[in-house]
Design a protein around this motif. Structure first.
Motif, PDB file in Angstrom:
ATOM      1  N   TRP A 150      29.397  17.174 -21.532  1.00 34.41           N
ATOM      2  CA  TRP A 150      28.753  17.986 -20.506  1.00 34.41           C
ATOM      3  C   TRP A 150      29.747  18.277 -19.399  1.00 34.41           C
ATOM      4  CZ3 TRP A 150      25.136  19.629 -23.164  1.00 34.41           C
ATOM      5  CH2 TRP A 150      24.376  18.806 -23.985  1.00 34.41           C
TER       6      TRP A 150
ATOM      7  N   HIS B  73      22.330  20.131 -13.373  1.00 34.14           N
ATOM      8  CA  HIS B  73      21.286  19.156 -13.699  1.00 34.14           C
ATOM      9  C   HIS B  73      20.814  18.425 -12.453  1.00 34.14           C
ATOM     10  CE1 HIS B  73      20.012  14.994 -14.691  1.00 34.14           C
ATOM     11  NE2 HIS B  73      19.267  15.629 -15.575  1.00 34.14           N
ATOM     12  N   TRP B  74      21.766  17.927 -11.644  1.00 36.93           N
ATOM     13  CA  TRP B  74      21.366  17.094 -10.500  1.00 36.93           C
ATOM     14  C   TRP B  74      20.731  17.924  -9.400  1.00 36.93           C
ATOM     15  CZ3 TRP B  74      20.232  12.605 -11.765  1.00 36.93           C
ATOM     16  CH2 TRP B  74      20.953  11.916 -12.739  1.00 36.93           C
TER      17      TRP B  74
ATOM     18  N   ARG C 217      22.388  28.429 -16.012  1.00 40.32           N
ATOM     19  CA  ARG C 217      22.561  27.473 -17.121  1.00 40.32           C
ATOM     20  C   ARG C 217      22.478  28.187 -18.481  1.00 40.32           C
ATOM     21  NH1 ARG C 217      22.903  25.383 -21.091  1.00 40.32           N
ATOM     22  NH2 ARG C 217      22.387  23.292 -21.802  1.00 40.32           N
TER      23      ARG C 217
ATOM     24  N   HIS D  39      22.609  17.624 -27.095  1.00 41.83           N
ATOM     25  CA  HIS D  39      21.269  17.039 -27.024  1.00 41.83           C
ATOM     26  C   HIS D  39      20.710  16.831 -28.417  1.00 41.83           C
ATOM     27  CE1 HIS D  39      21.422  17.815 -22.830  1.00 41.83           C
ATOM     28  NE2 HIS D  39      21.259  19.115 -22.915  1.00 41.83           N
TER      29      HIS D  39
ATOM     30  N   TYR E  55      13.773  19.579 -22.902  1.00 42.68           N
ATOM     31  CA  TYR E  55      14.529  20.365 -21.913  1.00 42.68           C
ATOM     32  C   TYR E  55      14.087  21.824 -21.900  1.00 42.68           C
ATOM     33  CZ  TYR E  55      17.424  16.197 -22.129  1.00 42.68           C
ATOM     34  OH  TYR E  55      17.837  14.898 -22.116  1.00 42.68           O
TER      35      TYR E  55
ATOM     36  N   HIS F 258      11.185  12.461 -20.377  1.00 41.52           N
ATOM     37  CA  HIS F 258      12.660  12.483 -20.302  1.00 41.52           C
ATOM     38  C   HIS F 258      13.182  11.066 -19.972  1.00 41.52           C
ATOM     39  CE1 HIS F 258      16.644  13.832 -19.291  1.00 41.52           C
ATOM     40  NE2 HIS F 258      16.474  13.997 -18.000  1.00 41.52           N
TER      41      HIS F 258
ATOM     42  N   ILE G  79      15.309   8.408 -22.448  1.00 41.12           N
ATOM     43  CA  ILE G  79      16.608   7.822 -22.078  1.00 41.12           C
ATOM     44  C   ILE G  79      16.522   6.289 -22.124  1.00 41.12           C
ATOM     45  CG2 ILE G  79      18.235   7.542 -20.155  1.00 41.12           C
ATOM     46  CD1 ILE G  79      17.575  10.426 -19.349  1.00 41.12           C
TER      47      ILE G  79
ATOM     48  N   THR H 231      23.170   6.714 -23.046  1.00 45.94           N
ATOM     49  CA  THR H 231      22.876   8.139 -22.878  1.00 45.94           C
ATOM     50  C   THR H 231      22.726   8.508 -21.405  1.00 45.94           C
ATOM     51  OG1 THR H 231      21.723   8.042 -24.966  1.00 45.94           O
ATOM     52  CG2 THR H 231      21.316   9.982 -23.637  1.00 45.94           C
TER      53      THR H 231
ATOM     54  N   MET I  66      25.006  12.338 -18.041  1.00 43.34           N
ATOM     55  CA  MET I  66      24.913  13.350 -16.982  1.00 43.34           C
ATOM     56  C   MET I  66      25.666  12.909 -15.723  1.00 43.34           C
ATOM     57  SD  MET I  66      23.623  16.314 -17.285  1.00 43.34           S
ATOM     58  CE  MET I  66      23.342  17.029 -18.884  1.00 43.34           C
TER      59      MET I  66
ATOM     60  N   LYS J  95      29.285  10.930 -23.947  1.00 38.53           N
ATOM     61  CA  LYS J  95      28.278  10.011 -24.495  1.00 38.53           C
ATOM     62  C   LYS J  95      28.921   8.741 -24.996  1.00 38.53           C
ATOM     63  CE  LYS J  95      24.597  13.004 -26.028  1.00 38.53           C
ATOM     64  NZ  LYS J  95      23.791  13.361 -27.178  1.00 38.53           N
TER      65      LYS J  95
HETATM   66  C1  HEM Z   1      13.225  15.511 -11.852  1.00 39.59           C
HETATM   67  C2  HEM Z   1      14.255  14.977 -12.414  1.00 39.59           C
HETATM   68  C3  HEM Z   1      14.966  15.502 -13.647  1.00 39.59           C
HETATM   69  C4  HEM Z   1      14.855  16.688 -14.342  1.00 39.59           C
HETATM   70  C5  HEM Z   1      13.924  17.871 -14.049  1.00 39.59           C
HETATM   71  C6  HEM Z   1      15.794  16.628 -15.444  1.00 39.59           C
HETATM   72  C7  HEM Z   1      15.973  17.642 -16.370  1.00 39.59           C
HETATM   73  C8  HEM Z   1      16.956  17.649 -17.352  1.00 39.59           C
HETATM   74  C9  HEM Z   1      17.326  18.787 -18.168  1.00 39.59           C
HETATM   75  C10 HEM Z   1      16.692  20.178 -18.085  1.00 39.59           C
HETATM   76  C11 HEM Z   1      18.323  18.395 -18.988  1.00 39.59           C
HETATM   77  C12 HEM Z   1      19.093  19.271 -19.957  1.00 39.59           C
HETATM   78  C13 HEM Z   1      20.407  19.586 -19.258  1.00 39.59           C
HETATM   79  C14 HEM Z   1      21.148  20.774 -19.778  1.00 39.59           C
HETATM   80  O1  HEM Z   1      21.301  20.908 -21.003  1.00 39.59           O
HETATM   81  O2  HEM Z   1      21.602  21.590 -18.959  1.00 39.59           O
HETATM   82  C15 HEM Z   1      18.585  17.003 -18.733  1.00 39.59           C
HETATM   83  C16 HEM Z   1      19.507  16.238 -19.398  1.00 39.59           C
HETATM   84  C17 HEM Z   1      19.798  14.932 -19.083  1.00 39.59           C
HETATM   85  N1  HEM Z   1      19.280  14.201 -18.018  1.00 39.59           N
HETATM   86 FE1  HEM Z   1      17.884  14.806 -16.731  1.00 39.59          FE
HETATM   87  N2  HEM Z   1      16.461  15.427 -15.412  1.00 39.59           N
HETATM   88  C18 HEM Z   1      15.987  14.707 -14.317  1.00 39.59           C
HETATM   89  C19 HEM Z   1      16.409  13.464 -13.909  1.00 39.59           C
HETATM   90  C20 HEM Z   1      17.321  12.676 -14.567  1.00 39.59           C
HETATM   91  C21 HEM Z   1      17.740  11.340 -14.174  1.00 39.59           C
HETATM   92  C22 HEM Z   1      17.208  10.562 -12.964  1.00 39.59           C
HETATM   93  C23 HEM Z   1      18.649  10.906 -15.098  1.00 39.59           C
HETATM   94  C24 HEM Z   1      19.382   9.579 -15.154  1.00 39.59           C
HETATM   95  C25 HEM Z   1      18.853   8.494 -15.577  1.00 39.59           C
HETATM   96  C26 HEM Z   1      18.823  11.973 -16.054  1.00 39.59           C
HETATM   97  C27 HEM Z   1      19.671  11.933 -17.125  1.00 39.59           C
HETATM   98  C28 HEM Z   1      19.874  12.949 -18.014  1.00 39.59           C
HETATM   99  C29 HEM Z   1      20.796  12.857 -19.138  1.00 39.59           C
HETATM  100  C30 HEM Z   1      21.658  11.643 -19.493  1.00 39.59           C
HETATM  101  C31 HEM Z   1      20.734  14.084 -19.810  1.00 39.59           C
HETATM  102  C32 HEM Z   1      21.503  14.467 -21.080  1.00 39.59           C
HETATM  103  C33 HEM Z   1      20.963  13.671 -22.209  1.00 39.59           C
HETATM  104  C34 HEM Z   1      21.468  14.170 -23.525  1.00 39.59           C
HETATM  105  O3  HEM Z   1      22.670  14.178 -23.725  1.00 39.59           O
HETATM  106  O4  HEM Z   1      20.640  14.617 -24.316  1.00 39.59           O
HETATM  107  N3  HEM Z   1      17.996  13.036 -15.713  1.00 39.59           N
HETATM  108  N4  HEM Z   1      17.745  16.571 -17.714  1.00 39.59           N
END
Ligand code: HEM
Ligand code: HEM
Length: 171
Positions: free
Chosen positions: A9, A17-18, A52, A93, A101, A147, A151, A162, A166, A171
């Motif tokens: 990523w 994402h953040w 995105r 993913h 997602y 989500h 994780i 995993t 982000m 990974k």
């Molecule tokens: C309201 C909070 C959150 C939303 C709406 C959200 C949404 C998303 C989305 C849409 C993706 C896909 C990213 C992409 O392909 O561009 C994603 C991936 C990911 N998010 Fe979040 N996320 C949130 C919070 C978090 C938090 C707190 C963590 C950490 C523990 C986290 C860890 C990850 C990871 C590690 C991935 C990639 C996983 C993979 O490789 O499949 N997310 N998230």
């Protein structure tokens, strides 16, 4: 010989994402519903989702949307591989995560459209539309919980970090 891990990523995907995560948390838990900061952050989230998608289309590594493993056969193989004790590894993913997602992105688009409509004279005080906006937001909350559970389960059962993907990008 050790080689540095491959970045899955890129930094801009992690940044998007953040910021999206922050807009969702602020809009659901902190900001006053419907006020300008709420509306502006909602539009910011929409803009980031569209950026995105665009970045996914021009990405040469092909692990981003639209090249997510979303075919029914991908999903079936992924689910059954968990029961065989050796879940299939994906560079990007996994199919199940991809479904979550895509639904999150659809919710963000739906919130921006329904939120925008709430500001139109034609829908002023329209309770049904307010309920639709609230329902999409509830759906988004459920997806974010799924989500987090995904994780957590991945880390617990398969000892994969995993959740770091982000942050550090690999990974
Ligand atoms: C309201 C909070 C959150 C939303 C709406 C959200 C949404 C998303 C989305 C849409 C993706 C896909 C990213 C992409 O392909 O561009 C994603 C991936 C990911 N998010 Fe979040 N996320 C949130 C919070 C978090 C938090 C707190 C963590 C950490 C523990 C986290 C860890 C990850 C990871 C590690 C991935 C990639 C996983 C993979 O490789 O499949 N997310 N998230
Ligand atoms: C990240 C995106 C967004 C999230 C998570 C979100 C979430 C919410 C939530 C939870 C409520 C309360 C609903 C209820 O009372 O049942 C709400 C209300 C509202 N939102 Fe959003 N929203 C988002 C984007 C937007 C956008 C882009 C706009 C407008 C441009 C908007 C305009 C409004 C308005 C006007 C209300 C008040 C509706 C009422 O009076 O009940 N929202 N939103």
């Amino acid at each position: 010989m050790s080689s540095s891990p491959k970045i899955v990523w890129p930094y801009y995907i992690r940044l998007i994402h953040w910021i999206i995560a922050l807009t969702v948390i602020l809009n659901i838990f902190i900001l006053e519903e419907g006020d300008p900061p709420h509306r502006n952050l909602g539009y910011l989230a929409l803009g980031l989702v569209l950026i995105r998608f665009f970045l996914g289309f021009i990405n040469k590594r092909k692990n981003l949307f639209p090249a997510l493993p979303l075919k029914w056969s991908d999903i079936k193989t992924h689910v059954t591989s968990h029961f065989n004790g050796s879940p299939v590894d994906y560079e990007g993913h996994t199919p199940l995560a991809s479904v979550v997602y895509v639904l999150i992105w659809i919710c963000l688009i739906g919130l921006a459209i329904s939120g925008w409509m709430l500001g139109l004279d034609a829908f002023w005080g329209d309770e049904t539309l307010e309920e639709i906006h609230g329902a999409i937001s509830t759906g988004l909350e459920v997806l974010v919980v799924i989500h987090f559970i995904g994780i957590a389960l991945d880390s617990y059962f398969w000892k994969r970090k995993t959740w770091m993907a982000m942050i550090k990008g690999y990974k």
